[in-house]
Scaffold this motif. Structure first.
Motif, short mmCIF file in Angstrom:
data_model
loop_
_atom_site.label_atom_id
_atom_site.label_comp_id
_atom_site.label_asym_id
_atom_site.label_seq_id
_atom_site.Cartn_x
_atom_site.Cartn_y
_atom_site.Cartn_z
N TYR A 38 0.84 -1.20 0.00
CA TYR A 38 0.00 0.00 0.00
C TYR A 38 0.88 1.26 0.00
N VAL A 39 0.42 2.26 -0.76
CA VAL A 39 1.12 3.55 -0.80
C VAL A 39 0.13 4.63 -0.38
N LEU A 40 0.60 5.57 0.45
CA LEU A 40 -0.19 6.73 0.82
C LEU A 40 0.43 7.92 0.11
N GLU A 41 -0.21 8.32 -0.99
CA GLU A 41 0.41 9.33 -1.86
C GLU A 41 0.10 10.73 -1.35
N GLY A 42 1.13 11.51 -1.13
CA GLY A 42 0.95 12.89 -0.68
C GLY A 42 0.69 13.83 -1.84
N THR A 43 0.37 15.06 -1.51
CA THR A 43 0.14 16.06 -2.56
C THR A 43 1.48 16.47 -3.14
N ARG A 44 1.44 17.01 -4.36
CA ARG A 44 2.69 17.46 -4.99
C ARG A 44 2.86 18.95 -4.70
N GLU A 45 3.02 19.24 -3.42
CA GLU A 45 3.13 20.63 -2.96
C GLU A 45 4.32 20.76 -2.03
N TYR A 46 4.56 22.01 -1.60
CA TYR A 46 5.53 22.25 -0.54
C TYR A 46 4.77 22.24 0.78
N PHE A 47 5.49 22.20 1.90
CA PHE A 47 4.84 22.22 3.21
C PHE A 47 3.99 23.49 3.36
N ASN A 54 1.68 16.83 4.38
CA ASN A 54 1.37 15.58 3.68
C ASN A 54 1.70 15.72 2.19
N ILE A 55 3.00 15.82 1.94
CA ILE A 55 3.49 16.06 0.58
C ILE A 55 4.38 14.90 0.14
N VAL A 56 4.31 13.82 0.87
CA VAL A 56 5.30 12.75 0.74
C VAL A 56 4.57 11.42 0.56
N ASN A 57 5.23 10.49 -0.12
CA ASN A 57 4.67 9.14 -0.20
C ASN A 57 5.24 8.29 0.94
N THR A 58 4.36 7.66 1.68
CA THR A 58 4.77 6.62 2.62
C THR A 58 4.16 5.32 2.12
N ALA A 59 4.60 4.20 2.68
CA ALA A 59 4.11 2.91 2.18
C ALA A 59 4.17 1.87 3.29
N PHE A 60 3.40 0.82 3.12
CA PHE A 60 3.56 -0.33 4.02
C PHE A 60 3.27 -1.62 3.27
N ILE A 61 3.92 -2.68 3.73
CA ILE A 61 3.77 -4.01 3.13
C ILE A 61 3.18 -4.92 4.20
N VAL A 62 2.04 -5.51 3.88
CA VAL A 62 1.42 -6.46 4.81
C VAL A 62 1.95 -7.85 4.46
N THR A 63 2.80 -8.40 5.32
CA THR A 63 3.33 -9.76 5.09
C THR A 63 2.56 -10.74 5.98
N GLU A 65 3.60 -12.32 8.45
CA GLU A 65 3.92 -12.17 9.87
C GLU A 65 3.47 -10.83 10.43
N GLY A 66 3.48 -9.82 9.60
CA GLY A 66 3.13 -8.48 10.10
C GLY A 66 3.50 -7.44 9.07
N VAL A 67 3.55 -6.19 9.51
CA VAL A 67 3.62 -5.07 8.58
C VAL A 67 5.00 -4.40 8.63
N VAL A 68 5.54 -4.13 7.44
CA VAL A 68 6.77 -3.33 7.32
C VAL A 68 6.37 -1.97 6.76
N VAL A 69 6.79 -0.91 7.45
CA VAL A 69 6.42 0.45 7.05
C VAL A 69 7.64 1.12 6.44
N ILE A 70 7.44 1.82 5.33
CA ILE A 70 8.55 2.54 4.70
C ILE A 70 8.26 4.03 4.76
N ASP A 71 8.99 4.70 5.59
CA ASP A 71 8.86 6.12 5.94
C ASP A 71 7.55 6.36 6.72
N ASN A 72 7.64 7.33 7.65
CA ASN A 72 6.50 7.48 8.56
C ASN A 72 5.91 8.88 8.60
N GLY A 73 6.34 9.73 7.66
CA GLY A 73 5.60 10.98 7.47
C GLY A 73 6.18 12.19 8.18
#
Lengths: 313, 274
Positions: A38-47, A54-63, A65-73
């Protein structure tokens, strides 16, 4: 009389602000870009005080065993909402967080994940420890009340280049590259073919350069393009199933690099360089003029200095 | 109702601190210290806001220690001085150019201590200041923060060293760009006393002074200046401009800039931008 009016105004203002704070929500919506990914797509703006960072993409992988998160915002609030968004998708526990690099929109959600290991490269951990407080203060200034309660959390464990994380049926290969910053950690999910490219790749949003080295960045893009991926998750901008965003980022870097060198050789000062025409192929990238200005302020002084030979008697 | 009480209070406070004898001229930049700028920095002398004084700076910067500013006052005859200043700076003046045989143009990088109006005041032979300006947004502390760069901490090894080059413009002027190694300490940081490049004079090979510059510590560390020597002041081919100067501790600066061997193309500016 006036004093009472002032106090009443202050109270009314405080109430208005707290009511507004309670309403703040990033409305994070995970999009499934690959099975369990899953990807949480941010806006293409400045802060801004509207987007709360919320201008950044974060992501998580549901495996399994559990969830791996890539970047946390970009804030404590974002981290908490990210965690809640994960819980809406799966009841599996969060196992670990991977922070790709030291820019604050990628790690300031850390307080919501202090109960799990948060990994980053040694250079990124050191960079966050050194500059974290300063960049956090800067985001308070830019994003305002969205930042309430946010503090820097330095990632708790060190990740290495080439490290392979096998978790719940996924094989995640880590590559420590650089160029956007001194250390840009890329995650290749060899199980699903999803490449989490960090901020080495921007898509339809102008790249940023506060810690960048363009020549090194270009080499890293070649490395990325040689990887066998099916889905590309840029650090900012929409997810694709092709290398388009890598090529767009490369083309912009090459243009910028050439244009800045030409300007320095031609005796231009910063005030002229930030007004230079932007080629049509980049004109539709969001924030391109703003980011060009920021990148010139960062990158041009050294080029300008090098264009001036020693002249002392 | 409450808001209007606040507004009247604010108005009352503003009126109370407004100095007597303030300028009748309305400041297009709406700066809260315009009267101070006029009375103290421009000596209360006649002023006119003049669109021919074009000041360019970024709308916002993230680091107040380096704000690039350029000023062009083409079309104004008999320019004697161009003063560049930041209204809200603790050290408002950054640089003053006497363009003896230079074009009414200067570009520099300066510090701002907070978001402020940046102005150029162009004084003509009749004693009138022609004013132009812009507003820059910036975070706080550009004058009170440690130096942006300090040559790896070894600024003493390079103090007063000059890097410079000349380019011939398409219309026959010589653009000079100079960088002078100097910490440009403001005196507002860590008990380090104020220490700055003070004056520079540029002379052509015929012995004519073509431009004089007065600098203040509000210029960025390792100041970078860009000037244009008018066609009647350019140094002859094969000769060089002489640069001489002194800092606030009487350290001397001496350099020479060979006449240009290359013509620069006209600036490829995005005309829509201010």
């Amino acid at each position: 009389m006036i004093r009472r009016a002032l106090i009443l105004s202050a109270v009314a203002l405080a109430l208005a602000i707290s009511a507004k704070a309670a309403d703040l929500s990033y409305d994070l919506t995970p999009q499934e870009v690959a099975p369990g990914t899953y990807v949480l797509e941010g806006t293409r703006e400045y802060f801004t005080r509207e987007n709360g960072g919320n201008i950044v993409n974060t992501a998580f992988i549901v495996t399994n065993e559990g969830v791996v998160v890539i970047d946390n915002g970009p804030s404590k609030r974002y981290g908490e909402e990210l965690r809640a968004a994960i819980a809406r998708v799966t009841d599996k526990p969060v196992l670990r967080v991977i922070v790709t690099h030291l820019h604050p929109d990628h790690f300031l959600g850390g307080q919501a994940f202090e109960d799990v290991p948060v990994g980053a490269t040694a250079a990124t951990r050191a960079g966050i420890a050194e500059e974290g407080t300063m960049v956090t203060e800067n985001l308070y200034r830019l994003s305002g009340d969205w930042m309430r309660g946010t503090e820097t959390v330095v990632p708790s464990e060190t990740l290495e280049d080439g490290q392979v994380i096998k978790v719940g049926g996924h094989t995640l290969r880590l590559l420590e590259l650089s160029g956007h910053t001194e250390s840009d950690l890329v995650v290749m999910d060899e199980t699903t073919g999803v490449l989490f490219a960090s901020d080495l790749v921007f898509h339809d949003r102008a790249p940023t350069f506060p810690h960048a080295d363009i020549a090194v960045w270009l080499e890293s893009l070649d490395t990325l393009q040689a990887l066998d991926f099916k889905v590309l998750v840029p650090g900012h901008g929409p997810v694709t199933r092709d290398a388009g965003p890598i090529e767009q980022t490369r083309a912009y870097l090459q243009w910028l690099n050439g244009a800045l060198r030409e300007a320095a050789a031609g005796g231009r000062e910063i005030t002229e360089v930030i007004r230079m025409p932007i080629p049509p192929e980049f004109a539709d990238m969001d924030l391109v003029r703003d980011e060009l200005t920021r990148s010139v302020l960062t990158l041009y002084p050294e080029l300008a200095r090098d264009s001036l030979p020693p002249a002392s008697n | 109702m409450r808001l209007s009480s606040l507004a009247s209070l604010a108005l009352a406070v503003c009126l109370a601190v407004s100095p007597a004898g303030a300028s009748d001229v309305t400041d297009p930049l709406d700066s809260v210290v315009w009267d101070y700028v006029h009375e103290q920095l421009l000596n209360g002398e006649p002023v006119v806001f003049d669109d021919r004084v074009q000041v360019f700076a970024p709308e916002k910067v993230e680091d107040g220690r380096m704000v690039p500013v350029s000023v062009r006052a083409d079309g104004i005859p008999d320019v004697k001085q161009i003063l560049v200043l930041g209204d809200l700076n603790p050290i408002p003046r950054a640089v003053m150019l006497e363009p003896i045989k230079a074009r009414p143009f200067i570009a520099l990088r300066m510090k701002v201590n907070e978001g402020t109006a940046i102005r150029a005041a162009v004084k003509t032979g009749d004693g009138v200041w022609h004013l132009g300006g812009t507003v820059v947004q910036a975070p706080g502390g550009g004058c009170a923060a440690p130096r942006l760069v300090a040559d790896g901490g070894n600024w003493e090894d390079h103090l007063g060293e000059v890097r410079a080059r000349a380019w011939r413009t398409v219309d026959g002027a010589d653009r000079l760009r100079l960088m002078i190694h100097h910490p440009m300490d403001t005196g507002l940081v860590d008990n380090i006393p104020e220490f700055f490049l003070d004056r520079l004079t540029i002379t052509n090979a015929a012995g004519e002074e073509v431009a004089r510059i007065q600098a203040w510590s509000a210029m960025s560390t390792n100041p970078v200046l860009t000037l244009e020597i008018a066609p009647d002041g350019v140094t002859a081919p094969g000769t060089a401009y002489a640069v001489s100067g002194v800092d606030s501790d009487a350290n001397e600066v001496s350099a020479s800039i060979p006449a240009p061997s290359q013509t620069m193309p006209p600036p490829p500016l995005q005309e829509a931008m201010r």
